[in-house]
Design a protein around this motif. Structure first.
Motif, mmCIF file in Angstrom:
data_model
loop_
_atom_site.group_PDB
_atom_site.id
_atom_site.type_symbol
_atom_site.label_atom_id
_atom_site.label_comp_id
_atom_site.label_asym_id
_atom_site.label_seq_id
_atom_site.Cartn_x
_atom_site.Cartn_y
_atom_site.Cartn_z
ATOM 1 N N ILE A 101 0.956 -0.894 0.029
ATOM 2 C CA ILE A 101 0.057 -0.054 -0.001
ATOM 3 C C ILE A 101 0.495 1.109 -0.203
ATOM 4 C CG2 ILE A 101 -1.852 1.400 1.198
ATOM 5 C CD1 ILE A 101 -2.388 -1.863 0.135
ATOM 6 N N ILE A 102 0.335 2.069 -0.812
ATOM 7 C CA ILE A 102 1.234 3.062 -0.697
ATOM 8 C C ILE A 102 0.535 4.735 -0.812
ATOM 9 C CG2 ILE A 102 3.216 2.598 -2.822
ATOM 10 C CD1 ILE A 102 2.093 4.390 -4.438
ATOM 11 N N GLY A 103 0.401 5.538 -0.201
ATOM 12 C CA GLY A 103 -0.202 7.069 0.587
ATOM 13 C C GLY A 103 0.123 6.875 1.794
ATOM 14 N N ALA A 104 -0.419 8.293 1.854
ATOM 15 C CA ALA A 104 -0.720 8.245 3.707
ATOM 16 C C ALA A 104 -1.187 7.605 3.921
ATOM 17 C CB ALA A 104 -0.950 9.932 3.282
ATOM 18 N N ARG A 105 -0.812 7.352 5.763
ATOM 19 C CA ARG A 105 -2.088 6.693 6.368
ATOM 20 C C ARG A 105 -2.284 7.489 7.660
ATOM 21 N NH1 ARG A 105 0.860 0.699 6.018
ATOM 22 N NH2 ARG A 105 1.216 0.678 3.407
ATOM 23 N N GLU A 142 3.589 12.463 -1.260
ATOM 24 C CA GLU A 142 4.439 11.848 -1.081
ATOM 25 C C GLU A 142 5.717 12.998 -1.034
ATOM 26 O OE1 GLU A 142 6.093 7.094 -3.369
ATOM 27 O OE2 GLU A 142 4.853 9.225 -4.666
ATOM 28 N N ILE A 143 6.470 13.462 -2.507
ATOM 29 C CA ILE A 143 7.558 13.931 -2.303
ATOM 30 C C ILE A 143 7.807 15.151 -1.181
ATOM 31 C CG2 ILE A 143 8.711 15.170 -4.013
ATOM 32 C CD1 ILE A 143 7.746 14.127 -5.829
ATOM 33 N N ALA A 144 6.567 15.348 -0.818
ATOM 34 C CA ALA A 144 7.178 16.089 0.167
ATOM 35 C C ALA A 144 7.330 15.692 1.300
ATOM 36 C CB ALA A 144 5.714 17.364 0.603
ATOM 37 N N ARG A 145 6.263 14.710 1.967
ATOM 38 C CA ARG A 145 6.735 13.898 3.128
ATOM 39 C C ARG A 145 8.055 13.231 2.987
ATOM 40 N NH1 ARG A 145 4.005 9.154 2.595
ATOM 41 N NH2 ARG A 145 2.588 9.512 1.101
ATOM 42 N N ALA A 146 8.684 12.651 2.028
ATOM 43 C CA ALA A 146 9.635 12.447 1.367
ATOM 44 C C ALA A 146 11.119 13.232 1.866
ATOM 45 C CB ALA A 146 10.359 11.998 0.330
ATOM 46 N N ALA A 147 10.989 14.301 1.391
ATOM 47 C CA ALA A 147 11.773 15.711 1.495
ATOM 48 C C ALA A 147 11.428 15.924 3.114
ATOM 49 C CB ALA A 147 11.164 16.556 1.115
ATOM 50 N N ILE A 164 22.202 14.622 0.239
ATOM 51 C CA ILE A 164 20.814 15.105 -0.415
ATOM 52 C C ILE A 164 20.970 15.258 -1.718
ATOM 53 C CG2 ILE A 164 18.577 15.363 -0.749
ATOM 54 C CD1 ILE A 164 19.071 16.499 2.567
ATOM 55 N N ASP A 165 20.433 13.343 -2.854
ATOM 56 C CA ASP A 165 20.416 13.121 -3.725
ATOM 57 C C ASP A 165 19.660 12.380 -4.694
ATOM 58 O OD1 ASP A 165 21.272 10.978 -2.877
ATOM 59 O OD2 ASP A 165 22.578 10.863 -4.187
ATOM 60 N N ALA A 166 19.300 11.963 -5.728
ATOM 61 C CA ALA A 166 18.294 12.011 -5.880
ATOM 62 C C ALA A 166 17.482 9.551 -5.853
ATOM 63 C CB ALA A 166 18.430 11.241 -7.308
ATOM 64 N N VAL A 167 19.277 9.357 -4.745
ATOM 65 C CA VAL A 167 19.060 8.211 -4.616
ATOM 66 C C VAL A 167 18.587 8.798 -3.202
ATOM 67 C CG1 VAL A 167 19.926 6.178 -3.958
ATOM 68 C CG2 VAL A 167 21.057 7.359 -5.937
ATOM 69 N N ALA A 168 19.051 9.362 -2.438
ATOM 70 C CA ALA A 168 18.540 9.635 -1.451
ATOM 71 C C ALA A 168 16.963 10.383 -0.696
ATOM 72 C CB ALA A 168 19.442 10.755 0.434
ATOM 73 N N LEU A 169 16.006 9.766 -1.948
ATOM 74 C CA LEU A 169 15.256 11.095 -1.426
ATOM 75 C C LEU A 169 14.151 9.767 -2.167
ATOM 76 C CD1 LEU A 169 13.136 13.141 -1.406
ATOM 77 C CD2 LEU A 169 12.937 13.492 -3.722
ATOM 78 N N LEU A 197 2.273 8.754 -9.031
ATOM 79 C CA LEU A 197 4.211 8.430 -9.484
ATOM 80 C C LEU A 197 4.904 9.685 -9.945
ATOM 81 C CD1 LEU A 197 3.376 4.734 -10.128
ATOM 82 C CD2 LEU A 197 3.627 5.923 -8.025
ATOM 83 N N LEU A 198 4.381 10.970 -10.240
ATOM 84 C CA LEU A 198 5.314 11.597 -10.855
ATOM 85 C C LEU A 198 6.572 11.215 -10.643
ATOM 86 C CD1 LEU A 198 3.642 14.873 -9.802
ATOM 87 C CD2 LEU A 198 3.534 13.961 -12.037
ATOM 88 N N TRP A 199 7.267 11.413 -9.223
ATOM 89 C CA TRP A 199 8.867 11.009 -9.472
ATOM 90 C C TRP A 199 9.309 9.878 -10.473
ATOM 91 C CZ3 TRP A 199 13.389 13.593 -6.912
ATOM 92 C CH2 TRP A 199 14.296 12.343 -6.818
ATOM 93 N N GLN A 200 8.445 9.057 -10.331
ATOM 94 C CA GLN A 200 8.981 7.500 -10.310
ATOM 95 C C GLN A 200 8.327 7.093 -12.237
ATOM 96 O OE1 GLN A 200 6.671 8.342 -7.674
ATOM 97 N NE2 GLN A 200 6.943 7.142 -5.766
ATOM 98 N N ALA A 201 7.544 8.260 -12.545
ATOM 99 C CA ALA A 201 7.153 7.316 -14.073
ATOM 100 C C ALA A 201 8.515 8.445 -14.525
ATOM 101 C CB ALA A 201 5.861 8.275 -14.167
ATOM 102 N N ALA A 202 9.370 8.946 -14.304
ATOM 103 C CA ALA A 202 10.279 10.180 -15.372
ATOM 104 C C ALA A 202 10.475 9.496 -16.766
ATOM 105 C CB ALA A 202 11.219 10.599 -14.052
ATOM 106 N N TYR A 203 11.020 8.097 -16.617
ATOM 107 C CA TYR A 203 11.159 7.512 -17.816
ATOM 108 C C TYR A 203 10.077 6.065 -18.129
ATOM 109 C CZ TYR A 203 15.265 10.304 -18.279
ATOM 110 O OH TYR A 203 16.553 11.202 -17.266
#
Length: 245
Positions: A101-105, A142-147, A164-169, A197-203
């Motif tokens: 499950i992904i998403g805010a809980r 999701e990205i804001a929570r990760a940041a 902090i780089d792409a791998v860390a985020l 999935l804005l980050w994950q769908a980059a390619y």
């Protein structure tokens, strides 16, 4: 068509399941009937993914913006989700499907969160298809929570800002441990990602199909996989023919 006739199967397929309400309205039915029919399409998509060797199937079940819909529709969607887990969990577990499950809980109400946790815990050791359910999910959130997690680590002195780089985020996202999607499909003819999935769908390869989600049959899924098989993924590089030609 009984099987997919290609060996180029995406490892991860993500689907924006759009058009339940319009499917129902086009038939003079209440929107709730479209959502119920959509659950049947979910079951078929899971079967196709398992049959064809897709490793990860992510379904956009409920976005963080969907809470603004009429209360009756939200309640109906919650009821369908609970019914799906209670009815299908044993079968999915028996078929070696792992559920993520992904998403805010932190703001989920009632018995939804315990059911989601139960689904994950029951199937966590399974090694077949991973079914990822995006529930109360929004990519920007999701990205804001990760940041925020990374900022907390910096404040605590366990991480330097220059680390902090792409791998860390990526490691702080809900999808940690899940490969990026190879193919993102949206049904109903709409052509946008809608905060999915804005980050994950980059390619990722993007495919927009005209069928409403309740009409996303096995054959429609097969056609989508065939389209993917005919594409050449470049990841920002140059096509092989251009290099050798």
């Amino acid at each position: 068509m009984n099987k997919i006739e290609t060996v180029k199967i995406p490892r991860h397929v993500a689907i924006i399941m759009d058009g339940n309400g319009r499917w129902a309205q086009s038939r003079g039915l209440p929107r709730a009937m479209g959502h119920r029919k959509g659950v049947e399409a979910v079951r078929e998509a899971v079967r196709v993914a398992g049959d064809t060797g897709v490793g990860f199937l992510t379904l956009f079940a409920f976005s963080s913006e969907n809470w603004t819909r009429p209360e009756t529709e939200v309640n109906d969607l919650m009821g369908l989700l609970k019914a799906f887990i209670r009815r299908d969990l044993a079968e999915l577990h028996g078929e070696n499907v792992r559920i993520r499950i992904i998403g805010a809980r932190d703001n989920l109400r009632g018995d939804i969160l315990p059911l989601l946790i139960e689904a994950e815990e029951t199937t966590k050791a399974n090694t077949g298809l991973t079914l990822v359910i995006a529930f109360n999910y929004g990519a920007r959130d999701e990205i804001a929570r990760a940041a925020r997690k990374l900022a907390e680590q910096v404040a605590a002195g366990v991480l330097r800002p220059d680390q902090i780089d792409a791998v860390a985020l990526d490691a702080q996202l809900d999808t940690q441990g899940i490969p990026d999607p190879d193919l993102v499909i949206r049904t109903s003819g709409e052509e946008r990602l809608s905060n999915f999935l804005l980050w994950q769908a980059a390619y990722a390869e993007l495919l927009f199909v005209p069928e409403y989600w309740p009409d996303f049959t096995r054959d429609v899924f097969y056609r989508a996989l065939a389209v993917y098989a005919g594409r050449e993924r470049r990841y920002g590089g140059i096509a092989a023919a251009a290099v050798t030609g």
